[in-house]
Design an enzyme around this catalytic site. Sequence first.
Site, mmCIF file in Angstrom:
data_model
loop_
_atom_site.group_PDB
_atom_site.id
_atom_site.type_symbol
_atom_site.label_atom_id
_atom_site.label_comp_id
_atom_site.label_asym_id
_atom_site.label_seq_id
_atom_site.Cartn_x
_atom_site.Cartn_y
_atom_site.Cartn_z
ATOM 1 N N HIS A 61 15.287 -9.679 -21.078
ATOM 2 C CA HIS A 61 14.435 -8.497 -20.844
ATOM 3 C C HIS A 61 15.145 -7.224 -21.271
ATOM 4 C CE1 HIS A 61 12.104 -11.315 -18.513
ATOM 5 N NE2 HIS A 61 13.165 -11.589 -17.780
ATOM 6 N N HIS A 91 22.265 -1.191 -18.551
ATOM 7 C CA HIS A 91 21.303 -1.764 -19.487
ATOM 8 C C HIS A 91 20.349 -0.657 -19.939
ATOM 9 C CE1 HIS A 91 19.246 -1.874 -15.602
ATOM 10 N NE2 HIS A 91 18.183 -1.597 -16.326
ATOM 11 N N HIS A 93 16.270 0.519 -21.538
ATOM 12 C CA HIS A 93 14.844 0.258 -21.755
ATOM 13 C C HIS A 93 14.480 1.080 -22.988
ATOM 14 C CE1 HIS A 93 14.314 -1.468 -17.670
ATOM 15 N NE2 HIS A 93 15.356 -0.677 -17.424
ATOM 16 N N GLU A 103 11.546 4.912 -18.912
ATOM 17 C CA GLU A 103 10.739 4.464 -17.761
ATOM 18 C C GLU A 103 10.302 5.679 -16.948
ATOM 19 O OE1 GLU A 103 12.929 0.957 -15.973
ATOM 20 O OE2 GLU A 103 11.171 0.124 -16.945
ATOM 21 N N HIS A 116 20.237 2.749 -17.717
ATOM 22 C CA HIS A 116 20.382 2.601 -16.257
ATOM 23 C C HIS A 116 21.771 2.075 -15.917
ATOM 24 C CE1 HIS A 116 15.739 2.215 -15.746
ATOM 25 N NE2 HIS A 116 16.144 3.479 -15.764
ATOM 26 N N THR A 178 12.920 -1.553 -11.304
ATOM 27 C CA THR A 178 11.721 -1.353 -12.140
ATOM 28 C C THR A 178 11.284 -2.650 -12.820
ATOM 29 O OG1 THR A 178 12.986 -0.850 -14.130
ATOM 30 C CG2 THR A 178 12.421 1.010 -12.672
ATOM 31 N N THR A 179 11.985 -3.746 -12.482
ATOM 32 C CA THR A 179 11.532 -5.049 -12.964
ATOM 33 C C THR A 179 11.535 -5.988 -11.758
ATOM 34 O OG1 THR A 179 13.718 -6.005 -13.346
ATOM 35 C CG2 THR A 179 12.800 -4.686 -15.139
HETATM 36 N N1 LIG Z 1 19.843 -11.857 -4.786
HETATM 37 C C1 LIG Z 1 19.672 -11.113 -5.936
HETATM 38 N N2 LIG Z 1 20.523 -11.070 -6.988
HETATM 39 N N3 LIG Z 1 20.121 -10.268 -7.999
HETATM 40 C C2 LIG Z 1 18.958 -9.681 -7.766
HETATM 41 S S1 LIG Z 1 18.149 -8.658 -8.778
HETATM 42 C C3 LIG Z 1 19.175 -8.656 -10.254
HETATM 43 C C4 LIG Z 1 19.199 -7.234 -10.809
HETATM 44 O O1 LIG Z 1 20.211 -6.613 -10.857
HETATM 45 N N4 LIG Z 1 17.986 -6.747 -11.161
HETATM 46 C C5 LIG Z 1 17.724 -5.441 -11.585
HETATM 47 C C6 LIG Z 1 16.408 -5.187 -11.948
HETATM 48 C C7 LIG Z 1 16.043 -3.887 -12.372
HETATM 49 C C8 LIG Z 1 17.010 -2.888 -12.417
HETATM 50 S S2 LIG Z 1 16.533 -1.277 -12.895
HETATM 51 N N5 LIG Z 1 15.701 -1.372 -14.224
HETATM 52 O O2 LIG Z 1 17.753 -0.520 -13.099
HETATM 53 O O3 LIG Z 1 15.656 -0.788 -11.848
HETATM 54 C C9 LIG Z 1 18.318 -3.150 -12.052
HETATM 55 C C10 LIG Z 1 18.680 -4.434 -11.646
HETATM 56 S S3 LIG Z 1 18.352 -10.099 -6.252
HETATM 57 ZN ZN LIG Z 2 16.543 -0.571 -15.836
#
Ligand SMILES: Nc1nnc(SCC(=O)Nc2ccc(S(N)(=O)=O)cc2)s1
Ligand SMILES: [Zn+2]
Length: 240
Positions: A61, A91, A93, A103, A116, A178-179
């Site tokens: 993604h 990362h 977007h 975003e 981000h 946001t994902t």
């Molecule tokens: N137990 C869990 N381990 N990992 C997760 S979520 C993995 C993760 O870091 N997801 C993530 C998704 C979106 C964003 S963001 N785009 O920065 O809001 C950052 C991070 S829940």
């Molecule tokens: Zn992000």
Amino acid sequence: LWGYGKEDGPSVWHKNYPVAQGDRQSPIDIVPHQASHDPSLGPVVLNYDQCTSIKIANNGHSVVVEFDDSDDRSVIRGGPLDNPYRLKQFHFHWGVKGCHGSEHTVAGNSYASELHLVHWNAVKYTTFGEAATAPDGLAVLALYWILLIGSAADFKGFNPKCLLPSSLHYWTYLGSLTTPPLHESVIWIVVKDPITVSEKQLGKLRTLLFTGEEEDQRTRMENNFRPPQLLKGRNVRSSN
Ligand SMILES: Nc1nnc(SCC(=O)Nc2ccc(S(N)(=O)=O)cc2)s1
Ligand SMILES: [Zn+2]
């Protein structure tokens, strides 16, 4: 499971992730003159000097640069944060067109891309996963990029500090990932001043191909941004 296409994109995420319709979802449209200036908001301080990037990967993604978060070497502190938060990954977007890809939007304007920097509260929680589900578990520093035709300084290694403008004037509000899983666990810090990126650098992001774990065909990764979500009465504060 989820993506950015017609069948699996942001408009259907709520089917598998009902929190998508929650009260503190991200991103949002930031309306500068509606933000409340909070003089008690101090500067955001980044200690990335010893930051150690451990790998760059694409998770199907986005392209993600992971850091060693086993100690407090790379932290963000100050601003709206009560504790130092450890850098976990950064990362991007982005979009296929120059003016879409960010975003967060500012007074309805979107930008070419958004970086981000994801941090977690290792003072209160023992793992990233635990922090990712806590209301004050994560802090994400967001920098949106404007596309300047012509050259721009290349990334000097992976010290993300070199990507940041010097003085960090920012907006901050309580939001979510946001994902998916869209956990409502993020203290967002959105830097006001955009950073410039050249078409060449943005082109590198755009040409990134990816394969998900189960997908065999290669598809182009693009337009990996969620549209702005309802504010639902939240207050956006601005630093000076
Ligand atoms: N137990 C869990 N381990 N990992 C997760 S979520 C993995 C993760 O870091 N997801 C993530 C998704 C979106 C964003 S963001 N785009 O920065 O809001 C950052 C991070 S829940
Ligand atoms: Zn992000």
